[in-house]
Design a protein around this motif. Sequence first.
Motif, PDB file in Angstrom:
ATOM      1  N   TYR A 171      -6.687 -12.611 -10.041  1.00 12.63           N
ATOM      2  CA  TYR A 171      -8.109 -12.229 -10.071  1.00 12.63           C
ATOM      3  C   TYR A 171      -8.577 -11.783  -8.692  1.00 12.63           C
ATOM      4  O   TYR A 171      -9.294 -10.777  -8.561  1.00 12.63           O
ATOM      5  N   LEU A 172      -8.165 -12.516  -7.657  1.00 13.00           N
ATOM      6  CA  LEU A 172      -8.571 -12.150  -6.308  1.00 13.00           C
ATOM      7  C   LEU A 172      -7.969 -10.810  -5.903  1.00 13.00           C
ATOM      8  O   LEU A 172      -8.639  -9.978  -5.271  1.00 13.00           O
ATOM      9  N   ALA A 173      -6.707 -10.579  -6.255  1.00  7.70           N
ATOM     10  CA  ALA A 173      -6.059  -9.306  -5.921  1.00  7.70           C
ATOM     11  C   ALA A 173      -6.771  -8.139  -6.586  1.00  7.70           C
ATOM     12  O   ALA A 173      -7.035  -7.100  -5.959  1.00  7.70           O
ATOM     13  N   VAL A 174      -7.119  -8.288  -7.858  1.00 12.34           N
ATOM     14  CA  VAL A 174      -7.814  -7.215  -8.577  1.00 12.34           C
ATOM     15  C   VAL A 174      -9.198  -6.986  -7.975  1.00 12.34           C
ATOM     16  O   VAL A 174      -9.647  -5.842  -7.806  1.00 12.34           O
ATOM     17  N   ALA A 175      -9.886  -8.077  -7.619  1.00 17.53           N
ATOM     18  CA  ALA A 175     -11.221  -7.945  -7.025  1.00 17.53           C
ATOM     19  C   ALA A 175     -11.189  -7.204  -5.709  1.00 17.53           C
ATOM     20  O   ALA A 175     -12.161  -6.553  -5.318  1.00 17.53           O
ATOM     21  N   MET A 176     -10.057  -7.267  -5.016  1.00 19.29           N
ATOM     22  CA  MET A 176      -9.935  -6.591  -3.727  1.00 19.29           C
ATOM     23  C   MET A 176      -9.333  -5.200  -3.860  1.00 19.29           C
ATOM     24  O   MET A 176      -9.115  -4.522  -2.864  1.00 19.29           O
ATOM     25  N   GLY A 177      -9.043  -4.776  -5.102  1.00 21.03           N
ATOM     26  CA  GLY A 177      -8.588  -3.410  -5.318  1.00 21.03           C
ATOM     27  C   GLY A 177      -7.095  -3.211  -5.341  1.00 21.03           C
ATOM     28  O   GLY A 177      -6.618  -2.066  -5.312  1.00 21.03           O
ATOM     29  N   TYR A 178      -6.316  -4.302  -5.417  1.00 19.34           N
ATOM     30  CA  TYR A 178      -4.865  -4.176  -5.469  1.00 19.34           C
ATOM     31  C   TYR A 178      -4.406  -3.918  -6.908  1.00 19.34           C
ATOM     32  O   TYR A 178      -5.156  -4.160  -7.864  1.00 19.34           O
ATOM     33  N   SER A 213      -0.193  -0.231  -1.001  1.00 16.48           N
ATOM     34  CA  SER A 213      -0.558  -0.157  -2.420  1.00 16.48           C
ATOM     35  C   SER A 213      -0.935   1.252  -2.867  1.00 16.48           C
ATOM     36  O   SER A 213      -0.811   1.585  -4.047  1.00 16.48           O
ATOM     37  N   VAL A 214      -1.374   2.071  -1.913  1.00 19.77           N
ATOM     38  CA  VAL A 214      -1.788   3.439  -2.267  1.00 19.77           C
ATOM     39  C   VAL A 214      -0.612   4.242  -2.813  1.00 19.77           C
ATOM     40  O   VAL A 214      -0.755   5.031  -3.761  1.00 19.77           O
ATOM     41  N   THR A 215       0.569   4.056  -2.243  1.00 21.40           N
ATOM     42  CA  THR A 215       1.756   4.821  -2.658  1.00 21.40           C
ATOM     43  C   THR A 215       2.706   3.987  -3.522  1.00 21.40           C
ATOM     44  O   THR A 215       3.829   4.393  -3.768  1.00 21.40           O
ATOM     45  N   TRP A 216       2.247   2.828  -3.954  1.00 19.51           N
ATOM     46  CA  TRP A 216       3.109   1.907  -4.710  1.00 19.51           C
ATOM     47  C   TRP A 216       3.435   2.479  -6.079  1.00 19.51           C
ATOM     48  O   TRP A 216       2.551   2.974  -6.792  1.00 19.51           O
ATOM     49  N   GLU A 217       4.715   2.410  -6.472  1.00 22.45           N
ATOM     50  CA  GLU A 217       5.152   2.998  -7.739  1.00 22.45           C
ATOM     51  C   GLU A 217       5.704   1.943  -8.703  1.00 22.45           C
ATOM     52  O   GLU A 217       6.428   2.270  -9.635  1.00 22.45           O
ATOM     53  N   GLY A 218       5.381   0.691  -8.469  1.00 18.77           N
ATOM     54  CA  GLY A 218       5.766  -0.355  -9.408  1.00 18.77           C
ATOM     55  C   GLY A 218       6.966  -1.184  -9.008  1.00 18.77           C
ATOM     56  O   GLY A 218       7.310  -2.137  -9.707  1.00 18.77           O
ATOM     57  N   ASN A 219       7.637  -0.856  -7.897  1.00 24.84           N
ATOM     58  CA  ASN A 219       8.801  -1.620  -7.446  1.00 24.84           C
ATOM     59  C   ASN A 219       8.339  -2.688  -6.447  1.00 24.84           C
ATOM     60  O   ASN A 219       7.945  -2.363  -5.320  1.00 24.84           O
ATOM     61  N   PRO A 220       8.369  -3.960  -6.812  1.00 23.89           N
ATOM     62  CA  PRO A 220       7.866  -5.011  -5.912  1.00 23.89           C
ATOM     63  C   PRO A 220       8.771  -5.291  -4.720  1.00 23.89           C
ATOM     64  O   PRO A 220       8.438  -6.134  -3.888  1.00 23.89           O
ATOM     65  N   TYR A 221       9.898  -4.589  -4.635  1.00 28.11           N
ATOM     66  CA  TYR A 221      10.827  -4.796  -3.522  1.00 28.11           C
ATOM     67  C   TYR A 221      10.995  -3.529  -2.678  1.00 28.11           C
ATOM     68  O   TYR A 221      11.881  -3.464  -1.826  1.00 28.11           O
ATOM     69  N   ALA A 222      10.165  -2.559  -2.897  1.00 28.45           N
ATOM     70  CA  ALA A 222      10.330  -1.252  -2.256  1.00 28.45           C
ATOM     71  C   ALA A 222      10.250  -1.318  -0.738  1.00 28.45           C
ATOM     72  O   ALA A 222      10.867  -0.505  -0.043  1.00 28.45           O
ATOM     73  N   HIS A 223       9.508  -2.268  -0.191  1.00 28.19           N
ATOM     74  CA  HIS A 223       9.287  -2.326   1.259  1.00 28.19           C
ATOM     75  C   HIS A 223      10.215  -3.330   1.955  1.00 28.19           C
ATOM     76  O   HIS A 223       9.981  -3.681   3.104  1.00 28.19           O
ATOM     77  N   LYS A 224      11.252  -3.783   1.242  1.00 23.69           N
ATOM     78  CA  LYS A 224      12.274  -4.643   1.842  1.00 23.69           C
ATOM     79  C   LYS A 224      11.664  -5.880   2.513  1.00 23.69           C
ATOM     80  O   LYS A 224      12.027  -6.266   3.616  1.00 23.69           O
ATOM     81  N   GLY A 225      10.730  -6.482   1.837  1.00 24.50           N
ATOM     82  CA  GLY A 225      10.135  -7.702   2.378  1.00 24.50           C
ATOM     83  C   GLY A 225       8.674  -7.567   2.686  1.00 24.50           C
ATOM     84  O   GLY A 225       7.925  -8.529   2.640  1.00 24.50           O
ATOM     85  N   GLY A 226       8.223  -6.357   3.029  1.00 29.50           N
ATOM     86  CA  GLY A 226       6.812  -6.162   3.312  1.00 29.50           C
ATOM     87  C   GLY A 226       6.521  -6.129   4.792  1.00 29.50           C
ATOM     88  O   GLY A 226       7.392  -5.930   5.629  1.00 29.50           O
ATOM     89  N   HIS A 227       5.253  -6.352   5.119  1.00 29.81           N
ATOM     90  CA  HIS A 227       4.759  -6.235   6.484  1.00 29.81           C
ATOM     91  C   HIS A 227       5.177  -7.449   7.327  1.00 29.81           C
ATOM     92  O   HIS A 227       4.807  -8.574   7.024  1.00 29.81           O
ATOM     93  N   LEU A 228       5.986  -7.217   8.365  1.00 31.54           N
ATOM     94  CA  LEU A 228       6.426  -8.238   9.313  1.00 31.54           C
ATOM     95  C   LEU A 228       7.357  -9.288   8.710  1.00 31.54           C
ATOM     96  O   LEU A 228       7.629 -10.303   9.325  1.00 31.54           O
ATOM     97  N   THR A 229       7.853  -9.079   7.496  1.00 29.60           N
ATOM     98  CA  THR A 229       8.720 -10.087   6.868  1.00 29.60           C
ATOM     99  C   THR A 229       9.964  -9.431   6.271  1.00 29.60           C
ATOM    100  O   THR A 229      10.231  -9.574   5.089  1.00 29.60           O
ATOM    101  N   LYS A 230      10.686  -8.699   7.033  1.00 35.76           N
ATOM    102  CA  LYS A 230      11.892  -8.054   6.541  1.00 35.76           C
ATOM    103  C   LYS A 230      12.893  -9.104   6.057  1.00 35.76           C
ATOM    104  O   LYS A 230      13.112 -10.113   6.706  1.00 35.76           O
ATOM    105  N   ILE A 231      13.489  -8.861   4.910  1.00 36.08           N
ATOM    106  CA  ILE A 231      14.414  -9.815   4.321  1.00 36.08           C
ATOM    107  C   ILE A 231      15.761  -9.758   5.037  1.00 36.08           C
ATOM    108  O   ILE A 231      16.340  -8.686   5.195  1.00 36.08           O
ATOM    109  N   VAL A 232      16.224 -10.887   5.479  1.00 36.43           N
ATOM    110  CA  VAL A 232      17.547 -10.990   6.103  1.00 36.43           C
ATOM    111  C   VAL A 232      18.323 -12.082   5.360  1.00 36.43           C
ATOM    112  O   VAL A 232      17.743 -13.051   4.885  1.00 36.43           O
ATOM    113  N   PRO A 233      19.635 -11.931   5.231  1.00 34.54           N
ATOM    114  CA  PRO A 233      20.419 -12.939   4.506  1.00 34.54           C
ATOM    115  C   PRO A 233      20.444 -14.263   5.261  1.00 34.54           C
ATOM    116  O   PRO A 233      20.519 -14.295   6.487  1.00 34.54           O
TER     117      PRO A 233
END
Length: 367
Positions: free
Chosen positions: A28-35, A122-142
């Motif tokens: 609900y909070l995400a939708v309210a903020m436009g995500y 989110s503006v260019t998001w195409e439905g892949n929740p892993y597209a940014h390899k971890g997101g902002h400042l949290t790159k996934i490392v093994p």
Amino acid sequence: MTSAHHIIAKVLSDASLPPTTDATSERYLAVAMGYPTTWRVSRQILSSVILDNNTKDDHKIGSTSLDKDCSLSTTNKNESIRSGAYSKTPSSTIIIQDVIYAGNPKKGVDRWYCHEAAMLASVTWEGNPYAHKGGHLTKIVPQFAKGDAVEVKYGKKWFAAKVSKRKEVQEGFKYSVVYTVDESTQDNVRETSIRMAPPSATAKELAASMGFPQDWEATKNGRNFLFTSPDGQTFRSKKAALKYVRESTVEAEDPPWRTAGHELMNRRIVYEHFHKLGRARHVTIDQTGKIVGWIAETDTDRNGEPGYVSEDTGKAASLFHIAFEDQPGHPYGKHLIDSIDMEEEEVRKLLIEEDADSPRKKRARLR
């Protein structure tokens, strides 16, 4: 302000909006903020700071701002003061921490700690929740590498294992592991089900914990252990290793056991002993042993006392040390004994007749 900032300010200016507590409130909070509708925003209220009466706040009444570090703050003034005026009464600056997820957080999706960065993604998001390899400042490392000693959660228990393979997937990394207990393999194990194994004891510490003397070593060998003596002898069973300990350390006694110099040395005996198994049931067990040491009636200890005093005569006498053979799979294994000490007269009654081809018999025939 940009449209994104207006959306954020509108949500934050509602003082009645509590921190999120579950998946529904996060959506609900995400939708309210436009995500996007599948995204989530997790909110926590970190702290509040009471301002001095004479301090002019940099925020207008009821205003919300994005700080340089992307943290969010909102200022609530006395409601009697008109919008736009500065307050000279105590107020609090509420510090809010939002974490934005591109889906279910438990699935390791991309995440952001800054709304501005999340909005741009989110503006260019195409439905892949892993597209940014971890997101902002949290790159996934093994977290694990091939060969790591780990523990893997299977059901409700953790089992020792070793990482045999690692592969990268959309949601991060998955692993293949080989379990220590039975050498079985499991593939596609998530990192959430793996943890590093605690530091293992050294080979000498492990041997000591299993009852071996100093300088012995014990190492894991598949499902079993491999035991190594200080002189380099190796054994694949604990019982065989302990037997070697008994035979090789007889000299450590006081007085030390002699290992040569008597005709009975290395001769074998059959020892018979009885055990009661129930009210009307008992069992007789025969064990074959070998004489591996002896004390002469003239031997003395470090205090000058006889090495052995016969219980029958009360005088110094010879004593023989017998170590018994391993009998794996014996139906009454828990009743077997490892060794026993006997006087010479008793030993001679239990001797096994030597093989016809033994050196002693050959010399007898030549006479």
